[in-house]
Design a protein around this motif. Structure first.
Motif, PDB file in Angstrom:
ATOM      1  N   UNK A   1      -9.715   6.083  -2.699  1.00  8.48           N
ATOM      2  CA  UNK A   1      -9.451   4.739  -2.201  1.00  8.48           C
ATOM      3  C   UNK A   1      -8.000   4.562  -1.807  1.00  8.48           C
ATOM      4  N   UNK A   2      -7.555   3.307  -1.775  1.00  7.84           N
ATOM      5  CA  UNK A   2      -6.193   2.969  -1.375  1.00  7.84           C
ATOM      6  C   UNK A   2      -5.382   2.620  -2.618  1.00  7.84           C
ATOM      7  N   UNK A   3      -4.229   3.251  -2.759  1.00 17.04           N
ATOM      8  CA  UNK A   3      -3.353   3.000  -3.892  1.00 17.04           C
ATOM      9  C   UNK A   3      -2.281   1.988  -3.499  1.00 17.04           C
ATOM     10  N   UNK A   4      -2.006   1.050  -4.392  1.00 19.94           N
ATOM     11  CA  UNK A   4      -0.964   0.052  -4.172  1.00 19.94           C
ATOM     12  C   UNK A   4       0.121   0.207  -5.235  1.00 19.94           C
TER      13      UNK A   4
ATOM     14  N   UNK B   1       0.834  -1.208   0.000  1.00 18.84           N
ATOM     15  CA  UNK B   1       0.000   0.000   0.000  1.00 18.84           C
ATOM     16  C   UNK B   1       0.865   1.253   0.000  1.00 18.84           C
ATOM     17  N   UNK B   2       0.616   2.115  -0.967  1.00 19.29           N
ATOM     18  CA  UNK B   2       1.327   3.390  -1.036  1.00 19.29           C
ATOM     19  C   UNK B   2       0.655   4.413  -0.130  1.00 19.29           C
TER      20      UNK B   2
ATOM     21  N   UNK C   1      -0.422  11.716  -7.777  1.00 22.97           N
ATOM     22  CA  UNK C   1      -1.574  11.610  -6.885  1.00 22.97           C
ATOM     23  C   UNK C   1      -1.112  11.842  -5.448  1.00 22.97           C
ATOM     24  N   UNK C   2      -1.815  12.702  -4.751  1.00 24.91           N
ATOM     25  CA  UNK C   2      -1.488  12.996  -3.368  1.00 24.91           C
ATOM     26  C   UNK C   2      -2.124  11.948  -2.465  1.00 24.91           C
ATOM     27  N   UNK C   3      -1.327  11.413  -1.541  1.00 23.85           N
ATOM     28  CA  UNK C   3      -1.796  10.326  -0.679  1.00 23.85           C
ATOM     29  C   UNK C   3      -1.363  10.586   0.763  1.00 23.85           C
ATOM     30  N   UNK C   4      -2.040   9.888   1.679  1.00 23.78           N
ATOM     31  CA  UNK C   4      -1.581   9.798   3.068  1.00 23.78           C
ATOM     32  C   UNK C   4      -1.051   8.390   3.266  1.00 23.78           C
TER      33      UNK C   4
END
Length: 391
Positions: free
Chosen positions: A133-136, A126-127, A347-350
């Motif tokens: 949603x959740x990015x992998x 998981x990134x 893409x910005x992620x947490x």
């Protein structure tokens, strides 16, 4: 004749937007006008034109047609102004049409890792979580990953999360080598795990370890040639070897002090470049992280052969360009774990948070799988013994 209009602004964009509640699309159009995002043709100004509005779950997508002559960079330059005016998180993508996603809720400031993120049998980690949603990240598709950003904002946490996931996903088939250039303080504690083959703690140990890995790499080349293999994903070989580099800048000849250390550092950078260049098809995966993303800290061959990037907040736009090939990471909020993931697009992620206690707890629950690893030969990615190369 086409010409780009750049109107000088004496005061902030927000001052040009009428007060009172305005629709988001109206605000966006107003910003385009205030910032001069247009093309002048036959004395007529042509701005991006709203074609469609799509309501998603928790976000709204606005599709604009782009007048010929405008570029993606022109739009991205006004992204901070759009975010400031809307007081919302926004993502922009140009693919024929200009796509602007406006999210109605903020990303979480912290998101804890949990075992439900594990995907057994895959090489996916998981990134992070974004609004959709959740990015992998799939290491079978993108073999290597470059990671950077200022200290204390998530690089090492991400690497531990990745290591934890890889071990839980494939305890029998993963081999991990770590170059922990923080004197081994972060990863040496995991050396007892059968999946963690070795942890190097300084430039000298790193050179010795990388020498071993590159020799194994050459042996693997010989074996592939004899078998007629081209890429490991098309073979029956299940094992994969991961090389984690935590604080790669410490392997820069410009940073180490002694002449001897400089020679070892040069070898380390050359070895890492070789792994990045030819290792992917042979089953080697490189995760290279540094808090000093400079040309000296990230060898050119390493950077050129890594498509996937993960950037936490950077100190400068120059550092962002080294990591992402463009600015943007310097504008991330000062939130630990907030990052930009770049593959086909940004893409910005947490990024999920994990600590040593969480990792050891999960591994204790799976200790039968993790500790009972079938013995393998000398080759770190295969049960067959290594073969000595004949020069």
């Amino acid at each position: 004749m086409l010409e780009w209009l750049a109107f000088p602004l004496a005061i902030g964009v927000a001052a040009f937007i009428p007060k009172g509640k305005m629709k988001d699309e109206t605000v966006i159009k107003q910003i385009f006008e205030n910032k001069g995002v247009c093309i002048k043709r036959d004395d007529v100004l042509h701005y991006p034109n709203l074609k469609k509005k799509i309501q998603g779950e928790g976000y709204t997508t606005y599709l604009f047609s782009m007048p010929y002559g405008l570029h993606t960079e022109d739009i991205e330059d006004v992204l901070p102004a759009i975010k400031e005016a809307l007081q919302k998180e926004v993502e922009i993508e140009v693919d024929g049409l200009l796509k602007i996603d406006v999210f109605h809720e903020q990303l979480p400031k912290k998101w804890d890792y949990e075992e439900s993120l594990v995907r057994p049998g895959t090489w996916e980690i998981p990134i992070g979580k974004n609004h959709k949603g959740i990015l992998y990240h799939d290491f079978e598709k993108y073999c290597h990953l470059l990671c950077g950003g200022v200290t204390r904002f998530g690089k090492t946490v991400f690497m531990k999360e990745g290591m934890n996931t890889l071990i839980l996903n494939n305890p029998q088939d993963v081999g991990i080598y770590v170059l922990d250039l923080k004197a081994g303080l972060e990863f040496y504690k995991y050396k007892s795990l059968p999946q963690v083959k070795e942890v190097a703690c300084d430039v000298f140990e790193s050179a010795e370890l990388l020498n071993q890995i590159t020799q194994d790499l050459k042996n693997r080349e010989l074996y592939f040639r004899e078998k007629g293999y081209t890429n490991i994903v098309d073979t029956p070989i299940k094992k994969r070897t991961f090389i984690f580099v935590d604080e790669g800048a410490e392997l820069s000849p410009n940073i180490v002090k002694s002449k001897e250390a400089k020679k070892y550092a040069e070898f380390c950078q050359a070895a890492l470049s070789e792994i990045a260049r030819i290792g992917g098809g042979l089953g080697y995966r490189l995760i290279y992280a540094t808090q000093y993303p400079t040309k000296e800290a990230v060898p050119m061959q390493v950077k050129m052969n890594i498509v996937a990037r993960l950037s936490f907040v950077c100190a400068t736009g120059v550092a962002s360009k080294v990591l992402l090939d463009e600015t943007g990471a310097e504008d991330l909020p000062s939130i630990p774990g907030r990052a930009i993931y770049l593959v086909e697009k940004k893409r910005t992620v947490q990024v999920p948070y994990i600590d040593d206690k969480m990792m050891f707890t999960m591994m204790e629950e799976r200790k039968d799988d993790i500790l009972n690893v079938k013995p393998s030969g000398n080759n770190p990615t295969d049960n067959r013994p290594s073969r000595n190369r004949k020069d």
